[in-house]
Enzyme design. Structure first.
Site, PDB file in Angstrom:
ATOM      1  N   ASP A  44       0.863  -1.177   0.000  1.00 50.69           N
ATOM      2  CA  ASP A  44       0.000   0.000   0.000  1.00 50.69           C
ATOM      3  C   ASP A  44       0.904   1.233   0.000  1.00 50.69           C
ATOM      4  O   ASP A  44       2.115   1.127   0.108  1.00 50.69           O
ATOM      5  CB  ASP A  44      -0.984  -0.033   1.177  1.00 50.69           C
ATOM      6  N   SER A  45       0.305   2.413  -0.125  1.00 47.33           N
ATOM      7  CA  SER A  45       1.104   3.631  -0.298  1.00 47.33           C
ATOM      8  C   SER A  45       1.449   4.292   1.018  1.00 47.33           C
ATOM      9  O   SER A  45       2.224   5.238   1.051  1.00 47.33           O
ATOM     10  CB  SER A  45       0.312   4.624  -1.146  1.00 47.33           C
ATOM     11  N   GLY A  46       0.874   3.809   2.099  1.00 41.08           N
ATOM     12  CA  GLY A  46       1.063   4.457   3.392  1.00 41.08           C
ATOM     13  C   GLY A  46       0.016   5.518   3.671  1.00 41.08           C
ATOM     14  O   GLY A  46      -0.175   5.923   4.820  1.00 41.08           O
ATOM     15  N   GLY A  47      -0.663   5.972   2.624  1.00 46.10           N
ATOM     16  CA  GLY A  47      -1.633   7.060   2.781  1.00 46.10           C
ATOM     17  C   GLY A  47      -2.737   6.736   3.771  1.00 46.10           C
ATOM     18  O   GLY A  47      -3.014   7.515   4.680  1.00 46.10           O
TER      19      GLY A  47
ATOM     20  N   GLN B  39     -11.384   7.085  -6.274  1.00 45.05           N
ATOM     21  CA  GLN B  39     -12.036   7.610  -5.073  1.00 45.05           C
ATOM     22  C   GLN B  39     -13.362   8.253  -5.485  1.00 45.05           C
ATOM     23  O   GLN B  39     -13.806   8.076  -6.612  1.00 45.05           O
ATOM     24  CB  GLN B  39     -11.115   8.619  -4.364  1.00 45.05           C
TER      25      GLN B  39
ATOM     26  N   ASP C 135      -7.662  -7.749  -0.265  1.00 44.21           N
ATOM     27  CA  ASP C 135      -6.800  -7.933   0.901  1.00 44.21           C
ATOM     28  C   ASP C 135      -7.621  -7.539   2.116  1.00 44.21           C
ATOM     29  O   ASP C 135      -8.492  -6.688   2.022  1.00 44.21           O
ATOM     30  CB  ASP C 135      -5.556  -7.034   0.864  1.00 44.21           C
TER      31      ASP C 135
ATOM     32  N   CYS D  74     -12.163 -28.616   5.631  1.00 39.21           N
ATOM     33  CA  CYS D  74     -10.861 -27.944   5.509  1.00 39.21           C
ATOM     34  C   CYS D  74      -9.714 -28.929   5.682  1.00 39.21           C
ATOM     35  O   CYS D  74      -9.803 -29.865   6.477  1.00 39.21           O
ATOM     36  CB  CYS D  74     -10.762 -26.824   6.534  1.00 39.21           C
TER      37      CYS D  74
ATOM     38  N   CYS E 268      -6.471 -27.914   6.478  1.00 37.87           N
ATOM     39  CA  CYS E 268      -5.337 -27.275   7.170  1.00 37.87           C
ATOM     40  C   CYS E 268      -4.964 -28.088   8.407  1.00 37.87           C
ATOM     41  O   CYS E 268      -5.731 -28.940   8.853  1.00 37.87           O
ATOM     42  CB  CYS E 268      -5.681 -25.832   7.539  1.00 37.87           C
TER      43      CYS E 268
ATOM     44  N   CYS F 276      -7.431 -28.332  11.311  1.00 38.23           N
ATOM     45  CA  CYS F 276      -8.626 -29.141  11.064  1.00 38.23           C
ATOM     46  C   CYS F 276      -8.315 -30.629  10.914  1.00 38.23           C
ATOM     47  O   CYS F 276      -9.132 -31.474  11.276  1.00 38.23           O
ATOM     48  CB  CYS F 276      -9.344 -28.638   9.820  1.00 38.23           C
TER      49      CYS F 276
ATOM     50  N   HIS G 260      -5.759 -21.661   9.677  1.00 38.28           N
ATOM     51  CA  HIS G 260      -7.054 -22.113   9.192  1.00 38.28           C
ATOM     52  C   HIS G 260      -7.784 -21.010   8.418  1.00 38.28           C
ATOM     53  O   HIS G 260      -8.307 -21.247   7.329  1.00 38.28           O
ATOM     54  CB  HIS G 260      -7.940 -22.612  10.337  1.00 38.28           C
TER      55      HIS G 260
HETATM   56 ZN   LIG Z   1      -8.787 -25.598   8.664  1.00 42.76          ZN
END
Ligand SMILES: [Zn+2]
Length: 383
Positions: free
Chosen positions: A92-95, A189, A266, A304, A306, A309, A335
């Site tokens: 990101d730009s920090g803004g 924007q 994100d 799942c 992972c 799980c 997870h």
């Molecule tokens: Zn999981």
């Protein structure tokens, strides 16, 4: 990034599946990028992040410029090398973070002067400095320096703020050093006003970027208003370039935004929720602090794969969280990121196979009637 930085592979209604080509590999969209605020996706090793299927992560200019410092990261070989992440990174730009420092920052037409939240030292960000920092970090995708218009805003304030961001977008483009596999994204924007979103889109496309972000959403307007704004904002942006909805969101936000044509996301929700004991699952959101899990030998999410799980029970995860053992947040973060990766991968496959609407409905129908978690406040989105 060259003209071939993004390939659109399929459309299903307004939903899209594509491939982003970067210096650090290809990324299939729709994509969810875990947030690696300060050179780490909190509670995860780089290998663990990779094992979730995540291919691209986000880094924060504001945090990294203060600590360990952009020039230092540059000297150490860039952010990929520093954190052992060989995939693409978007910074990101920090803004956004600087603007959130109410009382500690002073804005002018040229940039922002602010005090570090760590030691009170004075710093300055301008479009040129932000782009330079992102270059030092070696970001595959650099974001224009802009002002995220607060919500709610009057039409007059939103117009003024958006026009300043468009001037800064032109300066960001000037400052950006083109390299193969690296790109600069503009940020639309205009708050929730259709005429301002159109003016912003026109200004950005005249400058020309490798991708376009929709900024100023997920700042408290609510899901219905966000979707309404996306409905008119997305068709204003070039079809052949990736679209990135910044800071979003919950699984249902993501499904709704993918349906409308967003390619990239994100959000701190999966990582931060993991650290506070919340699990996103195929059956909805679970609060793992809840006493009802104490004797539950079943798995967190039967769909799942992972480690949390496949190798542990809900009872164990609940014990770890309650006992404040480090492994609890680690397992839940793992997870949650895996859940988000599975979700976006399923949406992508459905788009490619022309059955997005049915797949989205099937995913949502499985969620129990769990109240959605509160959206993050702007201060909380930094970690
Ligand atoms: Zn999981």
């Amino acid at each position: 990034m060259s003209a071939r930085s993004f390939t659109l592979q399929a459309r299903d209604g307004t939903a899209r599946a594509g491939t982003l080509h970067t210096a650090h590999g290809e990324v299939q969209t729709p994509v969810f990028m875990p947030v690696g605020t300060a050179g780490t996706v909190k509670a995860m090793t780089a290998d663990a992040v990779r094992s979730t299927g995540a291919r691209m992560i986000l880094g924060n200019t504001y945090h990294l410029m203060l600590r360990p410092g952009a020039e230092r990261v540059g000297r150490l070989g860039g952010l990929h090398r520093l954190m052992d992440w060989d995939g693409p990174i978007l910074t990101d730009s920090g803004g956004f973070q600087v603007m959130s420092l109410a009382g500690l920052r002073k804005m002018d037409a040229d940039g922002v002067t602010f005090q570090s939240h760590i030691d009170g030292s004075k710093h300055r960000l301008t479009p040129e400095r932000s782009i330079e920092i992102q270059h030092l970090l070696d970001a595959d995708v650099t974001m224009c320096f802009d002002e995220c218009t607060p919500f709610p805003a009057t039409h007059e304030d939103a117009a003024k703020s958006m026009r300043l961001s468009m001037k800064w977008a032109a300066r960001s483009r000037e400052a950006f050093r083109p390299r193969d596999g690296y790109g600069l994204f503009g940020i639309q924007q205009g708050s929730t006003f259709e005429d301002l979103r159109a003016e912003s889109a026109k200004a950005l496309t005249e400058i020309g970027f490798e991708g376009y972000a929709i900024g100023g959403l997920a700042v408290g307007e609510g899901q219905a208003e966000m979707f309404r704004t996306l409905d008119f904002s997305l068709p204003m942006l070039p079809q052949d370039k990736p679209r990135y909805l910044m800071g979003v969101g919950t699984p249902s936000d993501i499904i709704g935004a993918v349906a409308r044509g967003v390619d990239m996301f994100d959000c701190v929700i999966p990582t931060r929720s993991g650290r506070t004991g919340r699990a996103y699952t195929s059956r909805g959101v679970l609060n793992m602090r809840n006493a009802r899990h104490a004797d539950d030998a079943s798995t967190l999410d039967p769909e799942c794969d992972c480690p949390a799980c496949t190798r542990h029970s809900r009872a164990y995860v609940q014990h770890l969280i309650r006992a404040e053992e480090m492994l609890g947040p680690m397992l839940l973060t793992w997870h949650n990121i895996r859940y988000y990766q599975t979700l976006t991968a399923r949406l992508r496959t459905a788009i490619l196979e022309g059955r997005f609407e049915a797949e989205a409905a099937a995913i949502m129908a499985k969620w129990e009637n769990t109240p959605p978690p509160e959206p993050p406040s702007p201060e909380e989105t930094t970690s």
